[in-house]
Design a protein around this motif. Sequence first.
Motif, PDB file in Angstrom:
ATOM      1  N   PHE A   9      -1.246   2.374  20.201  1.00 22.57           N
ATOM      2  CA  PHE A   9      -2.373   3.119  19.404  1.00 22.57           C
ATOM      3  C   PHE A   9      -2.678   2.046  18.084  1.00 22.57           C
ATOM      4  O   PHE A   9      -4.068   1.454  18.087  1.00 22.57           O
ATOM      5  CB  PHE A   9      -1.895   4.389  19.132  1.00 22.57           C
ATOM      6  N   LEU A  10      -1.506   2.126  17.510  1.00 20.41           N
ATOM      7  CA  LEU A  10      -2.213   1.196  16.594  1.00 20.41           C
ATOM      8  C   LEU A  10      -2.294  -1.098  16.917  1.00 20.41           C
ATOM      9  O   LEU A  10      -3.277  -0.732  16.233  1.00 20.41           O
ATOM     10  CB  LEU A  10      -0.833   0.688  15.626  1.00 20.41           C
ATOM     11  N   VAL A  11      -1.744  -1.328  17.789  1.00 18.00           N
ATOM     12  CA  VAL A  11      -2.340  -2.412  18.202  1.00 18.00           C
ATOM     13  C   VAL A  11      -3.676  -2.179  18.775  1.00 18.00           C
ATOM     14  O   VAL A  11      -4.547  -3.271  17.770  1.00 18.00           O
ATOM     15  CB  VAL A  11      -1.509  -3.193  19.325  1.00 18.00           C
ATOM     16  N   GLY A  12      -3.884  -1.091  19.332  1.00 20.68           N
ATOM     17  CA  GLY A  12      -5.290  -0.891  19.810  1.00 20.68           C
ATOM     18  C   GLY A  12      -6.661  -1.140  18.735  1.00 20.68           C
ATOM     19  O   GLY A  12      -7.973  -1.709  18.611  1.00 20.68           O
ATOM     20  N   PHE A  15      -6.766  -4.272  17.148  1.00 19.65           N
ATOM     21  CA  PHE A  15      -8.163  -5.242  17.864  1.00 19.65           C
ATOM     22  C   PHE A  15      -9.399  -4.548  18.006  1.00 19.65           C
ATOM     23  O   PHE A  15     -10.453  -5.349  17.825  1.00 19.65           O
ATOM     24  CB  PHE A  15      -7.015  -5.285  19.154  1.00 19.65           C
ATOM     25  N   GLY A  16      -9.274  -3.738  18.087  1.00 14.89           N
ATOM     26  CA  GLY A  16     -10.658  -3.013  18.275  1.00 14.89           C
ATOM     27  C   GLY A  16     -11.328  -3.525  16.309  1.00 14.89           C
ATOM     28  O   GLY A  16     -12.542  -3.267  16.563  1.00 14.89           O
ATOM     29  N   GLY A  61      -7.253   3.776  21.453  1.00 15.88           N
ATOM     30  CA  GLY A  61      -6.897   2.991  19.286  1.00 15.88           C
ATOM     31  C   GLY A  61      -7.992   2.054  19.697  1.00 15.88           C
ATOM     32  O   GLY A  61      -8.897   1.491  17.968  1.00 15.88           O
ATOM     33  N   TYR A  62      -8.264   1.028  20.607  1.00 15.18           N
ATOM     34  CA  TYR A  62      -9.623   0.313  20.453  1.00 15.18           C
ATOM     35  C   TYR A  62     -10.612   1.309  19.927  1.00 15.18           C
ATOM     36  O   TYR A  62     -11.565   0.963  19.323  1.00 15.18           O
ATOM     37  CB  TYR A  62      -9.496  -0.408  21.293  1.00 15.18           C
ATOM     38  N   LEU A  63     -10.899   1.850  20.027  1.00 15.45           N
ATOM     39  CA  LEU A  63     -11.908   3.029  19.984  1.00 15.45           C
ATOM     40  C   LEU A  63     -11.986   3.521  18.953  1.00 15.45           C
ATOM     41  O   LEU A  63     -13.291   2.686  18.101  1.00 15.45           O
ATOM     42  CB  LEU A  63     -11.921   4.135  20.981  1.00 15.45           C
TER      43      LEU A  63
END
Length: 89
Positions: A9-12, A15-16, A61-63
Amino acid sequence: MLDFAIFSFLVGTVFGRRFTVIVLLPLILGLALVTVVLNTHLAPSEGGKRFAAGAIALQLGYLAGSIANGWHSRRRTKDEGRWDDRSAD
């Protein structure tokens, strides 16, 4: 499994904030590779569950990062006064 999902989630989120949606495909493929390498001692079904949880968390996470980026840029624009077409008297 929860720690893997939180990390995804944090990586997403990171990157988001920085990249377009195209980056999700390489991230998911990298996540699959990391899941295979880190979960060699688990049953295949458990590894699949971890991959699914990580992939869903990565996309959420990206969202969240994309929403935060849009909200931040919108707020910055509002604070700079670009929303008002009125002239300052």
